[in-house]
Design a protein around this motif. Structure first.
Motif: not given
Length: 297
Positions: A53-61, A153-159
């Motif tokens: 779960a931590s790895w998934l969150c990191a990939m989302l970030h 916008w979504v490309k720059g705002s990230g997660v």
């Protein structure tokens, strides 16, 4: 002399825009993104209890912006994960920040002077992603201004725009932290930046893409480095917004205060009913005579 200076600036901007971001700038981007994940309450405990779960969150970030942009353009949201080099690099950064012995890697990259360099490098990647998002949407929808702006916008705002979903992966639900309701500086800057890049892409802004990338990147670097160094959360756009927003969108404070005053007054009326009317002198004398007569009986 001025012409030579302009030519040199144009050449510098062109060389800067052509600078590759992988692997150096991408590494800095991943480091800062995973650092922000580790700052979240309960993130370290979650990495011990559920590393996946931590790895998934990191990939989302690290890749949340690509996922959102692909969803908007009707492309496979996991398309970017076919880039094995980037995924392996982001995974290595995640592992070192969370599981390096004695937290050595985390202590090094969070050392403020070094962290400021990484923050500056991250802004280089952010602006490139905004420009690439607008360019990609312009290629698909040549006259779709709003599609270009949304994609950039979504490309720059990230997660940030996926923060509620990312929180669910960590077992946290905080709908009041919705980024659209309370925009941070990077989200606002990405929105304003994508408007500029859309105007440039549709030839309404008389400036080259390389020059716009260069100048907007310098602006973002100065703002973010200053805010990180001073631990400030104040937006540089706040003075302009406080002047413009009341003019075009009205002020909330007066209506809110009058509404609050009305509610406050109404509550007082409910909680404190009016006192009964005072008895007249004749009524008091009549009552006294009745009491005396009763005593005599």
């Amino acid at each position: 002399m001025e012409l030579a200076g302009a030519l040199q600036l144009g050449e510098l901007a062109a060389a800067f825009a052509a600078l590759p971001v992988f692997p150096l700038f991408d590494t800095a981007y991943f480091i800062v993104s995973v650092l922000y994940l580790k700052y979240e309450p309960g993130a370290v405990e979650m990495s011990r209890k559920s590393p996946f779960a931590s790895w998934l969150c990191a990939m989302l970030h690290c890749f949340g912006s690509y996922i959102l942009a692909d969803l908007l353009l009707g492309e496979p949201p996991i398309d970017y994960f076919s880039n094995n080099s980037s995924v392996i690099l982001a995974t290595a950064v995640w592992y070192l920040i969370f599981f390096c012995p004695m937290n050595l890697f985390y202590k090094c990259v969070s050392f403020l002077p070094l962290k400021l360099i990484f923050v500056a490098m991250k802004e280089v990647v952010r602006v490139r992603k905004i420009a690439a998002g607008v360019h990609h949407a312009h290629h698909r929808y040549h006259h779709g201004w709003f599609i270009m702006m949304a994609t950039g916008w979504v490309k720059g705002s990230g997660v940030a725009l996926m923060s509620n979903f990312e929180q669910l992966l960590r077992g946290v639900w905080k709908p009041e932290t919705n980024e659209i309701l309370h925009m941070s500086f990077p989200t606002k800057a990405s929105l304003y930046g994508t408007i500029l890049f859309t105007l440039q892409q549709t030839h309404w802004l008389p400036i080259s893409e390389a020059n716009l990338i260069f100048f907007f990147t310098m602006f973002m670097i100065v703002c973010k480095v200053f805010m990180t160094a001073t631990h400030s959360h104040a937006s540089p756009f706040a003075p302009v917004e406080s002047f413009i927003c009341p003019v075009f969108f009205g002020s909330v404070s007066s209506g809110h205060s009058s509404h609050h005053h009305n509610q406050h007054g109404a509550s007082h009326e409910v909680s404190h009913p009016p006192p009964p009317p005072a008895k007249s002198k004749e009524e008091l004398n009549e009552g006294t005579r009745k009491r005396k007569a009763k005593k005599a009986e």
